[in-house]
Design a protein around this motif. Structure first.
Motif, short mmCIF file in Angstrom:
data_model
loop_
_atom_site.label_atom_id
_atom_site.label_comp_id
_atom_site.label_asym_id
_atom_site.label_seq_id
_atom_site.Cartn_x
_atom_site.Cartn_y
_atom_site.Cartn_z
N ALA A 613 -5.55 44.11 37.12
CA ALA A 613 -5.40 44.65 38.47
C ALA A 613 -4.53 45.90 38.47
N ALA A 614 -3.75 46.09 37.41
CA ALA A 614 -2.88 47.26 37.29
C ALA A 614 -3.60 48.37 36.53
N GLY A 615 -3.18 49.59 36.79
CA GLY A 615 -3.71 50.72 36.04
C GLY A 615 -4.92 51.38 36.64
N GLY A 616 -5.53 50.79 37.64
CA GLY A 616 -6.69 51.40 38.26
C GLY A 616 -7.98 51.02 37.55
N LEU A 617 -9.00 50.71 38.34
CA LEU A 617 -10.27 50.25 37.78
C LEU A 617 -10.92 51.30 36.90
N ALA A 618 -11.03 52.53 37.40
CA ALA A 618 -11.69 53.60 36.65
C ALA A 618 -10.94 53.90 35.35
N ASN A 619 -9.62 53.90 35.40
CA ASN A 619 -8.82 54.18 34.21
C ASN A 619 -8.99 53.08 33.16
N ASN A 620 -8.99 51.83 33.59
CA ASN A 620 -9.17 50.72 32.64
C ASN A 620 -10.56 50.74 32.00
#
Length: 782
Positions: A613-620
């Motif tokens: 849930a951390a770090g942003g969906l697109a970034n992950n």
């Protein structure tokens, strides 16, 4: 004849808004009917174009415990061809655990893939645009692409002999290009040889493993019943299955339409939806025709003197009937031309709604025969009552100015209005029932957490390094948890009656869903563990042969404390370490079937990742792509969100509901035109009465209520007639779903109130206009 056309177009021009309503109402009704007929014919025509159509069948099976099934063991097809001279040819059709096909680093597609035998092109009329049908799929390294996919891969270059790869490393050669028709159950973008299964290590000859669809071609002259008698006991012959599974043949042309069986006979499926829409098409056309009748008879006074004069100078009634029918057919022809234009304008949106590529066949003689028949039928249906009614005028009464429609005339018109609104209420209520069922299934607890959950198909390189991939995804914080699985969370991959357990009834061979995982499966997917623990081969090395059971499996097996029990399946012994809550694997409308989830001694084809849930969906996702590219740079990072795939399970019902809604709205609008016609007639026929009432002191409100009362009663009668019919039809439709909603009384009440409100709004203007008219002008004779 010339005078007939002159008179017709003169009356049409003088009719003004009434003529526009006549032509427009018929045009809209005919356009809606044409669209429905196009879709119904497309659905009905599935696989009816094959030259050998009468000889082609799917092999299905039945057992008392498991009911009717379409899938069969892989070994069934070759065995049928070898042991039964009645079988001329066979092919299997199966979706393999591969979808990613690559032509180069830049051209990589996630395709709909099917595996079939060489008999596929011998049995079915799918002519290749390029390649030799007799040899195209003889080798495991062969692939036939659809024309669209070939162009996406190779542009305008000749695709024949070009190489594509699967799983990032296995090369196959393009041996054919096909233009696949849209009306076939064989839905694919790439067609591989079934012998590729052995190359992928996914082939087995177990009679208990049901994964494929088997199709056969009968020898000419062989009767279906004769072939059924011959193959009926084949599975019992090759297995020790005590719960006898009987084979039977089902015609290919019916496979798409029928999926429900009772007492060995096909009783329902998509055919029920087609029947519903055939009825809707008829209802809309009938409503449009009734509207035409209402408008024609409402303007009867305009024809009365003309008809009386014609009768006085010798015109026979048959001639007058022919004339009125001729005008009706000509009006229908004009409406059909307008309807065709409407259909052409609406087809792109309609195709987007239905997911089809429907078109009008202007270059097909059958189209013109159909449209001509359509015009004649509509014209005769719409003009029959006005023709016989208008031609029945008595010339003496008409010319004296004492002509009246009479009570019978009014009664017939009321019956027509009631009929119109009955159909409109039925369509509206039906749409409400469909949407209620869709939302009921959508609100069903899927049994797992779909949020931020993705899955990917495994390449050979990633599979070989699955431990390293898992650790990097977790250590980097990209994923909360990771699990490698046999199939996906959104569909069945394998069923078998091979499982054995303590206390099993040897006379019952129950089909069980099979699934395999390595570790943290419940944690990753959010499936609830009711007893015991999750499989975890990293913490418990012995979990290589561990197994989870779902609630349905525990209930079916009769265990009270299943943890520690031993299940024998696929010639292995599995020890049960936990029980999970039932979750929806296939259709959300069906009950959950018994399921076993085995440990890593099984097979892996996919990876499921619960993104952080951390770090942003697109970034992950971008960081995860780098990890996968590190271990297999040739294969793209093609992932699927589980919630999006799950949502597609409702597409079919949602499309049906949307179609019923739109056509129901059209039916309601056309019905309102009918009410407008009736209110216009009532206002015209009672003009003097209303004028006298006003002179004698009647208020505008009183006259308005007097004129509106009749329409309120008509709509109420329509609702009373429609409710039991819709309740019965809706109940029958819902019975096809094991997980279904009910039909509450308030739904019909709401539909009735809406229908009544619309009716009152429709006639209100006409009633108010009549009530406010100058009584002096109303009472004047001329």
């Amino acid at each position: 004849m010339i005078s007939f056309f002159k008179l017709f177009f003169r009356n049409l021009r003088r009719g003004g808004v009434y003529s526009a309503i006549n032509v427009g109402g018929l045009a809209v009704g005919m356009a809606a009917t044409m669209l429905i007929v196009l879709w119904v014919y497309n659905q009905w025509s599935y696989d009816r174009f094959h030259e050998k159509g009468k000889l082609l069948y799917q092999v299905r099976n039945y057992s008392e415990t498991n009911g009717y099934r379409e899938v069969s063991p892989k070994i069934l097809g070759p065995t049928l061809l070898e042991e039964f001279p009645e079988i001329a040819d066979m092919t299997r059709c199966e979706a393999p655990p591969i979808k990613i096909v690559c032509a180069s680093d830049e051209k990589i597609l996630d395709l709909q893939v099917k595996l079939v035998d060489p008999g596929f092109f011998r049995m079915y009329s799918f002519p290749l645009l390029q390649g030799d049908a007799s040899t195209a799929l003889n080798q495991p390294s062969s692939v036939v692409l659809t024309r669209d996919v070939a162009r996406r891969f190779f542009g305008n270059d000749d695709p024949m002999g070009k190489t594509v790869t699967i799983r990032g490393s296995y090369p196959v050669t393009v041996t054919g290009v096909i233009d696949l028709p849209q009306n076939t159950v064989f839905d694919f973008e790439a067609l591989f040889s079934y012998s590729l299964m052995k190359e992928l290590g996914a082939y087995d000859e177990a009679w208990s493993n049901y994964t494929t669809a088997t199709y056969v071609e009968l020898q000419p002259g062989i009767d279906e019943a004769e072939a059924n008698a011959a193959i009926k006991g084949l599975i019992a012959k090759h297995t020790d299955n005590k719960d006898v599974t009987e084979l039977f043949l089902f015609p290919l042309a019916k496979c798409y339409l029928y999926s429900q069986f009772e007492d060995g006979k096909a009783v329902g499926g998509r055919i029920d939806t087609l029947r519903i829409f055939a009825f809707i098409a008829f209802a809309i056309l009938l409503i449009a025709c009734i509207n035409f009748m209402n408008m024609s008879t409402a303007r009867s006074s305009r024809y009365a003197k003309e008809t009386g004069v014609r009768k006085v100078i010798g015109a026979r009634r048959g001639v007058l009937v022919f004339r009125f029918l001729g005008e009706s057919i000509l009006t229908a022809a004009i409406s059909a031309a307008a309807a065709t234009m409407i259909v052409l304008l609406c087809l792109p949106a309609f195709n987007n709604l239905t997911g089809k590529q429907l078109e009008l066949g202007f270059d097909n003689s059958g189209f013109w025969i159909a449209i001509t028949s359509f015009v004649l039928l509509t014209g005769l249906l719409a003009g029959s009552y006005p023709a016989f009614y208008l031609s029945s005028f008595l010339p003496v009464k008409v010319l004296k100015g004492v002509f009246k429609g009479g009570r019978d005339f009014v009664s017939v018109r009321k019956v027509l209005i009631v009929t119109q609104f009955t159909f409109a209420v039925m369509l509206t209520a039906s749409a409400a029932i469909v949407y209620r069922q869709i939302h009921y299934a959508q609100d069903r607890d899927a049994g797992y957490d779909k949020s931020r959950l993705i899955y990917l198909e495994l390449s050979d390189a990633v599979k070989s390094n699955h431990g390293l991939v898992r650790n990097e995804l977790l250590d980097s914080g990209i994923a909360e948890s990771v699990t490698f699985t046999f199939g996906t969370m959104t569909g069945s991959w394998s069923k078998s009656w091979d499982a054995q357990w303590r206390g099993k009834d040897p006379s019952k061979q129950v089909f069980i869903e099979r699934f395999y995982v390595d570790a943290d499966w419940a944690k990753t997917t959010g499936v609830e563990i009711l007893q015991g623990r999750d499989i975890d081969m990293y913490t418990y090395p012995g979990d290589v042969s561990a197994m989870l059971l779902n609630e349905s499996a525990v209930k079916m097996m009769g265990f009270t404390d299943p943890v520690g029990e031993v299940i024998r399946e696929t010639n292995k012994e599995w020890h049960v370490v936990g029980v999970i809550k039932d979750f929806v694997l296939d259709s959300p409308y069906d009950p959950v079937r018994p399921m076993t989830i085995g440990g890593p001694a099984g097979w892996f084809n996919h990876i499921h990742i619960k993104l952080s849930a951390a770090g942003g969906l697109a970034n992950n996702l971008a960081r995860a792509e780098k990890i996968f590219k590190k271990y297999n740079p040739e294969l793209p990072f093609i992932y699927h969100f589980v919630d999006e795939i799950y949502a597609r399970k409702f597409d079919s019902e949602r499309r049906v509901g949307t179609m019923i809604t739109w056509f129901g709205v059209l039916a309601g609008l056309i019905s309102c035109l009918g009410l407008f016609g009736l209110s216009a007639y009532m206002a015209e026929s009672r003009r003097k009465e209303i004028g006298i009432r006003k002179v004698l002191g009647a208020s505008v409100k009183g006259i308005f209520l007097m004129l509106s009362k009749e329409f309120t009663v008509l709509v109420f009668v329509s609702v009373v007639i429609a409710v039991p019919v819709v309740w019965w039809v809706g109940s029958q439709w819902l019975n096809a779903y094991a997980y279904r909603t009910d039909i509450p009384w308030w739904l019909f009440a709401a539909v009735g109130v809406i229908g009544l409100s619309i009716a009152l709004l429709t006639v209100g203007w006409q009633a108010l206009r009549a009530a406010m008219a100058d009584p002096v002008k109303s009472i004047k004779t001329e």
